[in-house]
Design a protein around this motif. Structure first.
Motif, mmCIF file in Angstrom:
data_model
loop_
_atom_site.group_PDB
_atom_site.id
_atom_site.type_symbol
_atom_site.label_atom_id
_atom_site.label_comp_id
_atom_site.label_asym_id
_atom_site.label_seq_id
_atom_site.Cartn_x
_atom_site.Cartn_y
_atom_site.Cartn_z
ATOM 1 N N LYS A 279 0.843 -1.212 0.000
ATOM 2 C CA LYS A 279 0.000 0.000 0.000
ATOM 3 C C LYS A 279 0.872 1.255 0.000
ATOM 4 C CE LYS A 279 -0.828 0.241 4.991
ATOM 5 N NZ LYS A 279 -0.522 1.593 5.392
ATOM 6 N N ASP A 280 2.017 1.207 0.665
ATOM 7 C CA ASP A 280 2.916 2.356 0.680
ATOM 8 C C ASP A 280 3.630 2.512 -0.659
ATOM 9 O OD1 ASP A 280 2.307 3.125 3.312
ATOM 10 O OD2 ASP A 280 3.758 1.691 4.126
ATOM 11 N N TYR A 281 3.892 1.399 -1.328
ATOM 12 C CA TYR A 281 4.504 1.471 -2.656
ATOM 13 C C TYR A 281 3.527 2.099 -3.652
ATOM 14 C CZ TYR A 281 6.945 0.241 -6.905
ATOM 15 O OH TYR A 281 7.589 0.303 -8.130
ATOM 16 N N ARG A 282 2.268 1.710 -3.558
ATOM 17 C CA ARG A 282 1.258 2.327 -4.434
ATOM 18 C C ARG A 282 1.177 3.832 -4.181
ATOM 19 N NH1 ARG A 282 -2.921 -2.338 -3.297
ATOM 20 N NH2 ARG A 282 -2.354 -3.779 -4.954
ATOM 21 N N ALA A 283 1.207 4.231 -2.921
ATOM 22 C CA ALA A 283 1.189 5.657 -2.582
ATOM 23 C C ALA A 283 2.446 6.343 -3.112
ATOM 24 C CB ALA A 283 1.070 5.841 -1.071
ATOM 25 N N PHE A 284 3.597 5.673 -3.000
ATOM 26 C CA PHE A 284 4.856 6.214 -3.526
ATOM 27 C C PHE A 284 4.741 6.469 -5.021
ATOM 28 C CE2 PHE A 284 8.635 4.945 -5.955
ATOM 29 C CZ PHE A 284 9.479 6.009 -5.665
ATOM 30 N N LEU A 285 4.160 5.536 -5.763
ATOM 31 C CA LEU A 285 4.026 5.718 -7.214
ATOM 32 C C LEU A 285 3.198 6.959 -7.536
ATOM 33 C CD1 LEU A 285 3.509 2.040 -8.412
ATOM 34 C CD2 LEU A 285 5.583 3.443 -8.591
ATOM 35 N N GLN A 286 2.154 7.197 -6.769
ATOM 36 C CA GLN A 286 1.334 8.398 -6.980
ATOM 37 C C GLN A 286 2.117 9.658 -6.624
ATOM 38 O OE1 GLN A 286 -1.919 8.508 -8.393
ATOM 39 N NE2 GLN A 286 -1.085 10.556 -8.625
ATOM 40 N N ILE A 287 2.845 9.617 -5.517
ATOM 41 C CA ILE A 287 3.661 10.762 -5.100
ATOM 42 C C ILE A 287 4.749 11.035 -6.129
ATOM 43 C CG2 ILE A 287 5.303 11.570 -3.342
ATOM 44 C CD1 ILE A 287 3.598 9.859 -1.333
ATOM 45 N N TRP A 288 5.388 9.980 -6.627
ATOM 46 C CA TRP A 288 6.436 10.099 -7.655
ATOM 47 C C TRP A 288 5.866 10.753 -8.913
ATOM 48 C CZ3 TRP A 288 11.579 9.515 -8.215
ATOM 49 C CH2 TRP A 288 12.097 9.346 -9.500
ATOM 50 N N THR A 289 4.702 10.273 -9.346
ATOM 51 C CA THR A 289 4.054 10.829 -10.533
ATOM 52 C C THR A 289 3.711 12.298 -10.323
ATOM 53 O OG1 THR A 289 3.151 8.660 -11.084
ATOM 54 C CG2 THR A 289 2.104 10.554 -12.110
ATOM 55 N N ASN A 290 3.164 12.624 -9.165
ATOM 56 C CA ASN A 290 2.844 14.015 -8.858
ATOM 57 C C ASN A 290 4.096 14.881 -8.844
ATOM 58 O OD1 ASN A 290 0.167 13.263 -8.604
ATOM 59 N ND2 ASN A 290 0.206 13.238 -6.370
ATOM 60 N N TRP A 291 5.186 14.349 -8.305
ATOM 61 C CA TRP A 291 6.453 15.073 -8.272
ATOM 62 C C TRP A 291 6.945 15.346 -9.682
ATOM 63 C CZ3 TRP A 291 11.536 13.183 -9.477
ATOM 64 C CH2 TRP A 291 12.579 14.054 -9.138
ATOM 65 N N LEU A 292 6.880 14.347 -10.552
ATOM 66 C CA LEU A 292 7.301 14.545 -11.941
ATOM 67 C C LEU A 292 6.402 15.559 -12.650
ATOM 68 C CD1 LEU A 292 8.137 10.901 -13.087
ATOM 69 C CD2 LEU A 292 9.756 12.767 -12.649
#
Length: 170
Positions: free
Chosen positions: A140-153
């Motif tokens: 669940k934290d990895y999924r959240a990381f992917l969203q945060i990463w995408t938002n950062w990009l």
């Protein structure tokens, strides 16, 4: 990090974004990166020493389960450089170095997957493989990381700099 070969260098598509990414994935500690959330990642390093475990056959060895569950592993993850953090993650994904763990951080064949452990080798030209990096995260934290990463990009990119061929593809 300026290591791309000419025929794979997508940095030329958006030099502004490439510069932002180079700055964001540098030598700073990952805990300061906009895409990192404290408390979600765990890190452990295993020097080669007398040998390395056969992870494909045996999964994550019991001593590393405990090491990755410790508070020290959480702190160790945050003190990685952003470049090291991203390299471990990238190498695990690119080379299939992913262990699928249950809710307790153990390799099991019957329990549902609740955590990922990305594994990457540390190598040197003189000594070959020197050890293994283990970077663990709950699914669940990895999924959240992917969203945060995408938002950062996305926040890093400026619409006026998006190449026309990419904008047309949207």
């Amino acid at each position: 990090m300026n290591r791309a070969v000419e025929h794979l260098n997508d940095a030329v598509l958006d030099p502004h974004l490439a510069a932002i990414i180079r700055k964001g994935i540098g030598s700073e500690v990952v805990a300061n990166a906009g895409f990192y959330r404290p408390g979600t990642w765990r890190y452990h390093y295993l020097p080669r020493g007398g040998g390395l475990p056969d992870l494909s056959q045996d999964g994550l060895p019991k001593p590393f389960e405990g090491a990755l569950a410790s508070p020290g592993a959480e702190k160790a993850a945050g003190t990685l450089s952003t470049a090291s953090f991203c390299t471990i993650l990238r190498n695990g994904l690119a080379h299939g170095g992913i262990l699928y763990l249950d809710k307790d951080g153990q390799t099991t064949r019957s329990a549902p997957v609740q955590m990922f452990c990305f594994v990457s080798t540390k190598q040197s030209q003189q000594n070959g493989i020197e050890g293994l990096h283990f970077l663990r995260v709950r699914m669940k934290d990895y999924r959240a990381f992917l969203q945060i990463w995408t938002n950062w990009l996305q926040a890093s990119a400026t619409p006026s700099k998006v190449p026309t061929q990419l904008a047309a593809a949207k």
